[in-house]
Design a protein around this motif. Sequence first.
Motif, PDB file in Angstrom:
ATOM      1  N   UNK A 228       0.982  -0.888  -0.172  1.00 49.32           N
ATOM      2  CA  UNK A 228      -0.168  -0.098   0.033  1.00 49.32           C
ATOM      3  C   UNK A 228       1.047   1.432  -0.164  1.00 49.32           C
ATOM      4  N   UNK A 229       2.032   1.915   0.747  1.00 49.68           N
ATOM      5  CA  UNK A 229       2.939   2.461   0.923  1.00 49.68           C
ATOM      6  C   UNK A 229       3.553   2.786  -0.741  1.00 49.68           C
ATOM      7  N   UNK A 230       3.432   1.199  -1.451  1.00 54.26           N
ATOM      8  CA  UNK A 230       4.515   1.478  -2.736  1.00 54.26           C
ATOM      9  C   UNK A 230       3.156   2.378  -3.532  1.00 54.26           C
ATOM     10  N   UNK A 231       1.891   1.765  -3.475  1.00 53.12           N
ATOM     11  CA  UNK A 231       1.246   2.124  -4.428  1.00 53.12           C
ATOM     12  C   UNK A 231       0.583   3.256  -4.045  1.00 53.12           C
ATOM     13  N   UNK A 232       0.395   3.897  -3.328  1.00 54.62           N
ATOM     14  CA  UNK A 232      -0.113   5.225  -2.459  1.00 54.62           C
ATOM     15  C   UNK A 232       1.264   6.415  -3.000  1.00 54.62           C
ATOM     16  N   UNK A 233       2.076   6.462  -2.965  1.00 56.74           N
ATOM     17  CA  UNK A 233       3.201   7.363  -3.121  1.00 56.74           C
ATOM     18  C   UNK A 233       3.288   7.163  -4.524  1.00 56.74           C
ATOM     19  N   UNK A 234       3.947   5.920  -5.754  1.00 59.39           N
ATOM     20  CA  UNK A 234       3.427   5.924  -7.345  1.00 59.39           C
ATOM     21  C   UNK A 234       1.913   5.873  -7.895  1.00 59.39           C
ATOM     22  N   UNK A 235       1.066   5.991  -7.570  1.00 60.32           N
ATOM     23  CA  UNK A 235      -0.071   6.543  -8.485  1.00 60.32           C
ATOM     24  C   UNK A 235      -0.329   8.640  -7.730  1.00 60.32           C
ATOM     25  N   UNK A 236      -0.143   9.117  -6.890  1.00 62.30           N
ATOM     26  CA  UNK A 236      -0.118  10.746  -6.468  1.00 62.30           C
ATOM     27  C   UNK A 236       0.742  10.915  -8.168  1.00 62.30           C
ATOM     28  N   UNK A 237       2.240  10.427  -7.748  1.00 64.28           N
ATOM     29  CA  UNK A 237       2.891  11.741  -8.049  1.00 64.28           C
ATOM     30  C   UNK A 237       3.250  10.711  -9.713  1.00 64.28           C
ATOM     31  N   UNK A 238       2.689   9.396 -10.046  1.00 59.27           N
ATOM     32  CA  UNK A 238       2.295   9.532 -11.841  1.00 59.27           C
ATOM     33  C   UNK A 238       1.165  10.387 -12.160  1.00 59.27           C
ATOM     34  N   UNK A 239       0.390  11.072 -11.084  1.00 60.24           N
ATOM     35  CA  UNK A 239      -0.898  11.073 -11.587  1.00 60.24           C
ATOM     36  C   UNK A 239      -0.652  12.971 -12.079  1.00 60.24           C
ATOM     37  N   UNK A 240       0.418  13.337 -10.688  1.00 55.15           N
ATOM     38  CA  UNK A 240       0.914  14.977 -11.180  1.00 55.15           C
ATOM     39  C   UNK A 240       1.558  14.787 -12.104  1.00 55.15           C
ATOM     40  N   UNK A 241       2.618  14.186 -12.639  1.00 56.87           N
ATOM     41  CA  UNK A 241       2.983  14.155 -13.675  1.00 56.87           C
ATOM     42  C   UNK A 241       2.052  14.264 -15.071  1.00 56.87           C
ATOM     43  N   UNK A 242       1.643  12.681 -14.733  1.00 56.54           N
ATOM     44  CA  UNK A 242       0.385  12.786 -16.656  1.00 56.54           C
ATOM     45  C   UNK A 242      -0.237  14.333 -16.019  1.00 56.54           C
ATOM     46  N   UNK A 243      -0.986  14.481 -15.655  1.00 58.68           N
ATOM     47  CA  UNK A 243      -1.347  16.024 -15.216  1.00 58.68           C
ATOM     48  C   UNK A 243      -0.522  17.378 -15.987  1.00 58.68           C
ATOM     49  N   UNK A 244       0.592  17.276 -15.421  1.00 58.41           N
ATOM     50  CA  UNK A 244       1.820  18.198 -15.563  1.00 58.41           C
ATOM     51  C   UNK A 244       1.699  17.790 -17.573  1.00 58.41           C
ATOM     52  N   UNK A 245       2.381  16.496 -18.164  1.00 58.66           N
ATOM     53  CA  UNK A 245       2.255  16.331 -18.887  1.00 58.66           C
ATOM     54  C   UNK A 245       1.542  16.581 -20.145  1.00 58.66           C
ATOM     55  N   UNK A 268       5.521  11.832   1.393  1.00 56.33           N
ATOM     56  CA  UNK A 268       6.037   9.950   1.059  1.00 56.33           C
ATOM     57  C   UNK A 268       6.541   9.503   2.341  1.00 56.33           C
ATOM     58  N   UNK A 269       7.175  10.259   3.315  1.00 57.82           N
ATOM     59  CA  UNK A 269       7.665  10.259   4.247  1.00 57.82           C
ATOM     60  C   UNK A 269       6.320   8.917   5.565  1.00 57.82           C
ATOM     61  N   UNK A 270       5.467  10.196   5.743  1.00 58.17           N
ATOM     62  CA  UNK A 270       4.934   9.731   6.270  1.00 58.17           C
ATOM     63  C   UNK A 270       4.346   8.884   5.818  1.00 58.17           C
ATOM     64  N   UNK A 271       3.555   8.127   4.057  1.00 61.38           N
ATOM     65  CA  UNK A 271       3.638   7.399   3.608  1.00 61.38           C
ATOM     66  C   UNK A 271       4.039   6.153   3.797  1.00 61.38           C
ATOM     67  N   UNK A 272       5.124   6.285   4.212  1.00 58.52           N
ATOM     68  CA  UNK A 272       6.174   4.967   4.629  1.00 58.52           C
ATOM     69  C   UNK A 272       6.038   4.769   5.950  1.00 58.52           C
TER      70      UNK A 272
END
Length: 284
Positions: A228-245, A268-272
Amino acid sequence: MTTGFAVAAALASACCFAAAAVMQQSAAASVPESDSLRPRLILDLLRRPLWLAGIGMSFFSYVIQGVALAFGPLVLVLPLAALDLVFALPMVALRRRRRLTAAEITGAACTSGGVAAFLAALPPPAGIVAPSVGDWLPLLAVAAGCVCVLVPVGRRRPGRSRTALYAAAAGVMFALLDSLTKSTAGLFRENGVGTLAHWEPYALLLVGGTGMLLAQSSFQAGSLTVSLPIIDTLEPIGGVLMGAVVFQERLATSWALAVQGLGALAAVAGIVILGRSPWVYGRM
């Protein structure tokens, strides 16, 4: 008003997904490991009422998130969606009649504070509603390449490594799913049922099914403390980058960009920290 509505819907979606993830992991962990990454995994889970309840809750959270994306940009909605783990731990604590530890409270504060800092520095919403096919193709190629690398490597790895690699692939798919949801919701607001003449709704189903299979495989392979921490980190980071690009949504510049960066690191530190809680592991 539209921004406020998007914020409220995103927070409600995060709360619903937290409950869904805990229920799904509890059911998936009892399935034999030999079913991982096979359609039979879903067939086995369909016979488990707890998993069905989790899927129902997950679908409801996805609908709410779709509403949020119809009224707000990816760079606003997805950081809020990352708060699901903040909601998940109190649910488990209440069920087990225990108090949260100091580390868990610290993790929740870091995640919430980091997301708040990221959003506070966010410029006014801007961007396009539905990108062209040419804008989508590089993104689709990168996402497919990531999954084609992560999944085969994960199949050859035992234990936590397999869980982490499957979860990373699921996070990439969910980020892509969020982007396609944003595009489909925008098309629906403009065209109504005419949206069915576009390719995005059908890609949405394919990507969503793939992401669900990968997520269930990661839940089945190991505990939520890894997946869950990996999904919770990569999903918003990837989504934000996709939104910007892809959607040309604006991120902060100058000093505000530093604030956003620090906020993202804190989140991210809090999620970990939250993901390491033993309460996330095992059955409810």
